[in-house]
Design an enzyme around this catalytic site. Structure first.
Site, PDB file in Angstrom:
ATOM      1  N   GLN A 126       9.188  30.107 -20.987  1.00  0.00           N
ATOM      2  CA  GLN A 126      10.091  30.220 -19.838  1.00  0.00           C
ATOM      3  C   GLN A 126       9.719  31.448 -19.029  1.00  0.00           C
ATOM      4  OE1 GLN A 126      14.394  29.509 -21.348  1.00  0.00           O
ATOM      5  NE2 GLN A 126      13.146  29.916 -23.136  1.00  0.00           N
ATOM      6  N   ASN A 127       8.787  32.241 -19.533  1.00  0.00           N
ATOM      7  CA  ASN A 127       8.435  33.492 -18.867  1.00  0.00           C
ATOM      8  C   ASN A 127       7.490  33.253 -17.704  1.00  0.00           C
ATOM      9  OD1 ASN A 127      10.018  34.697 -20.738  1.00  0.00           O
ATOM     10  ND2 ASN A 127       8.338  35.400 -22.032  1.00  0.00           N
ATOM     11  N   HIS A 170       8.811  27.876 -15.871  1.00  0.00           N
ATOM     12  CA  HIS A 170       9.427  28.509 -14.705  1.00  0.00           C
ATOM     13  C   HIS A 170       8.389  29.125 -13.770  1.00  0.00           C
ATOM     14  CE1 HIS A 170      13.277  28.725 -17.333  1.00  0.00           C
ATOM     15  NE2 HIS A 170      13.103  27.553 -16.795  1.00  0.00           N
ATOM     16  N   CYS A 183       2.900  25.463   4.643  1.00  0.00           N
ATOM     17  CA  CYS A 183       1.750  24.550   4.482  1.00  0.00           C
ATOM     18  C   CYS A 183       1.337  24.377   3.023  1.00  0.00           C
ATOM     19  CB  CYS A 183       0.559  25.033   5.314  1.00  0.00           C
ATOM     20  SG  CYS A 183      -0.249  26.504   4.662  1.00  0.00           S
ATOM     21  N   CYS A 199      -1.279  29.676   8.112  1.00  0.00           N
ATOM     22  CA  CYS A 199      -0.295  29.248   9.121  1.00  0.00           C
ATOM     23  C   CYS A 199       0.771  30.300   9.417  1.00  0.00           C
ATOM     24  CB  CYS A 199       0.366  27.956   8.662  1.00  0.00           C
ATOM     25  SG  CYS A 199       1.594  28.221   7.364  1.00  0.00           S
TER      26      CYS A 199
HETATM   27  P1  NAD Z   1      17.370  35.985 -21.857  1.00  0.00           P
HETATM   28  O1  NAD Z   1      17.192  37.184 -21.015  1.00  0.00           O
HETATM   29  O2  NAD Z   1      18.521  35.113 -21.591  1.00  0.00           O
HETATM   30  O3  NAD Z   1      17.396  36.363 -23.423  1.00  0.00           O
HETATM   31  C1  NAD Z   1      16.461  37.139 -24.083  1.00  0.00           C
HETATM   32  C2  NAD Z   1      16.513  36.858 -25.581  1.00  0.00           C
HETATM   33  O4  NAD Z   1      15.528  37.645 -26.236  1.00  0.00           O
HETATM   34  C3  NAD Z   1      17.836  37.164 -26.284  1.00  0.00           C
HETATM   35  O5  NAD Z   1      18.169  36.108 -27.156  1.00  0.00           O
HETATM   36  C4  NAD Z   1      17.554  38.443 -27.089  1.00  0.00           C
HETATM   37  O6  NAD Z   1      18.329  38.549 -28.245  1.00  0.00           O
HETATM   38  C5  NAD Z   1      16.090  38.247 -27.397  1.00  0.00           C
HETATM   39  N1  NAD Z   1      15.329  39.475 -27.629  1.00  0.00           N
HETATM   40  C6  NAD Z   1      15.441  40.671 -27.010  1.00  0.00           C
HETATM   41  N2  NAD Z   1      14.530  41.539 -27.459  1.00  0.00           N
HETATM   42  C7  NAD Z   1      13.812  40.876 -28.387  1.00  0.00           C
HETATM   43  C8  NAD Z   1      12.702  41.242 -29.205  1.00  0.00           C
HETATM   44  N3  NAD Z   1      12.151  42.463 -29.149  1.00  0.00           N
HETATM   45  N4  NAD Z   1      12.203  40.318 -30.065  1.00  0.00           N
HETATM   46  C9  NAD Z   1      12.759  39.082 -30.137  1.00  0.00           C
HETATM   47  N5  NAD Z   1      13.800  38.674 -29.381  1.00  0.00           N
HETATM   48  C10 NAD Z   1      14.316  39.568 -28.516  1.00  0.00           C
HETATM   49  O7  NAD Z   1      16.040  35.228 -21.710  1.00  0.00           O
HETATM   50  P2  NAD Z   1      15.675  33.712 -21.732  1.00  0.00           P
HETATM   51  O8  NAD Z   1      16.583  33.007 -22.676  1.00  0.00           O
HETATM   52  O9  NAD Z   1      14.233  33.635 -21.925  1.00  0.00           O
HETATM   53  O10 NAD Z   1      15.995  33.080 -20.307  1.00  0.00           O
HETATM   54  C11 NAD Z   1      16.179  33.660 -19.105  1.00  0.00           C
HETATM   55  C12 NAD Z   1      15.192  33.365 -18.005  1.00  0.00           C
HETATM   56  O11 NAD Z   1      14.671  34.615 -17.770  1.00  0.00           O
HETATM   57  C13 NAD Z   1      14.006  32.508 -18.216  1.00  0.00           C
HETATM   58  O12 NAD Z   1      14.087  31.481 -17.316  1.00  0.00           O
HETATM   59  C14 NAD Z   1      12.794  33.372 -17.790  1.00  0.00           C
HETATM   60  O13 NAD Z   1      12.068  32.711 -16.768  1.00  0.00           O
HETATM   61  C15 NAD Z   1      13.396  34.557 -17.177  1.00  0.00           C
HETATM   62  N6  NAD Z   1      12.809  35.874 -17.453  1.00  0.00           N
HETATM   63  C16 NAD Z   1      11.478  36.021 -17.689  1.00  0.00           C
HETATM   64  C17 NAD Z   1      10.953  37.266 -17.968  1.00  0.00           C
HETATM   65  C18 NAD Z   1       9.473  37.387 -18.228  1.00  0.00           C
HETATM   66  O14 NAD Z   1       8.682  36.640 -17.655  1.00  0.00           O
HETATM   67  N7  NAD Z   1       9.068  38.302 -19.118  1.00  0.00           N
HETATM   68  C19 NAD Z   1      11.791  38.385 -18.013  1.00  0.00           C
HETATM   69  C20 NAD Z   1      13.159  38.203 -17.735  1.00  0.00           C
HETATM   70  C21 NAD Z   1      13.655  36.935 -17.468  1.00  0.00           C
END
Ligand code: NAD
Length: 247
Positions: free
Chosen positions: A102-103, A120, A131, A152
């Site tokens: 999801q990152n 995402h 475009c 564009c």
């Molecule tokens: P979230 O922010 O809702 O949750 C983060 C999760 O990670 C929590 O469950 C937390 O307990 C856990 N966590 C925190 N630190 C940790 C660690 N060191 N080791 C293991 N687990 C840990 O994130 P989400 O559920 O992924 O969803 C939110 C949306 O946020 C996604 O759609 C994503 O696209 C976006 N997002 C992406 C990034 C990125 O690309 N790095 C950063 C922030 C948000």
């Protein structure tokens, strides 16, 4: 961290026919990228409206000023951590077939994972809202916001999924297919609050996969579909799994 449970998980991964990893913001926290929600989450500091697609269309400059600060200035120096690296080695050695994430930070690819499905999108690419021309971020000029298209002059948008935008069809269908094919499904650092991403682990479970979950605290999955919950930081848990798999 419960050593016995980590050993059990490593053994399941070693024996798996088709293991798939599914990651969220938590895996990148130790690369210095905060998650959205919770203490120290981005939404403690920012109003998430700047990622609403309608807001972006109406106020691209205001939206871009926050996007640049949050995604580009912050992600610029982020490097893959041990968890990304161990997963990449697991892919290389055939223990894991693919990564669904999801990152938007592209740290899995930077660590060396080849089959990564970005639900995402990615901050590394920009797309023209007029475009549809695509640009790597290295070609974008962030000194003048909002960045515009060389073809564009349309406004460029980061190729990430904004709130109220659909998930890219290819990544979505491949992710569900991978989940349904898996016999071991490893969830890492996600709260499971984002639809439809949060249905993917459920699809894996319904197809018979064993669910391993890594998180510092329980998520919505933990007491519903998770079989083995490995409580701990992603780098610590994967560091140990890496040792157990001789990576
Ligand atoms: P979230 O922010 O809702 O949750 C983060 C999760 O990670 C929590 O469950 C937390 O307990 C856990 N966590 C925190 N630190 C940790 C660690 N060191 N080791 C293991 N687990 C840990 O994130 P989400 O559920 O992924 O969803 C939110 C949306 O946020 C996604 O759609 C994503 O696209 C976006 N997002 C992406 C990034 C990125 O690309 N790095 C950063 C922030 C948000």
């Amino acid at each position: 961290m419960d050593n016995e449970k980590v050993k059990e998980a490593a053994e399941l991964i070693r024996k798996a026919k088709y293991a798939v990893a599914f990651t969220g913001a938590g895996i990148s926290v130790e690369s210095g990228i905060p998650p959205f929600r919770g203490r120290d989450g981005l939404w403690e500091k920012y109003d998430p409206i700047f990622l609403e697609i309608e807001y972006f269309k109406k106020k691209p400059l205001a939206s871009w000023m926050k996007i640049k600060e949050v995604f580009y200035d912050m992600l610029q120096d982020a490097k893959p951590n041990l968890a990304h690296q161990v997963i990449a080695k697991m892919c290389e050695r055939g223990f894991v077939e693919s990564v669904i994430t999801q990152n938007i930070d592209s740290l899995h690819q930077e660590a060396g994972s080849r089959y990564v499905y970005e639900l995402h999108g990615t901050h590394k690419q920009l797309v023209c809202t007029e475009c549809q021309s695509e640009y790597h971020i290295n070609f974008a000029d962030f000194d003048f916001l909002p960045p515009t298209c060389f073809v564009c002059k349309g406004i460029l948008k980061p190729d990430i999924v904004f709130f109220n935008e659909p998930i890219p069809q290819f990544a979505k269908s491949r992710s569900f297919a991978e989940a349904e094919k898996s016999d071991v499904f490893i969830i890492v650092g996600t709260n499971a609050e984002v639809y439809p991403a949060n249905e993917i682990p459920v699809a894996a479970k319904n197809s018979g996969a064993i669910i391993i979950e890594v998180n510092i605290k329980e998520s919505h999955f933990t007491n519903s579909i998770t079989d083995i919950f490995l409580q701990g930081k992603a780098t610590e848990v994967f560091g140990r799994i890496g040792e157990l798999l001789y990576l």
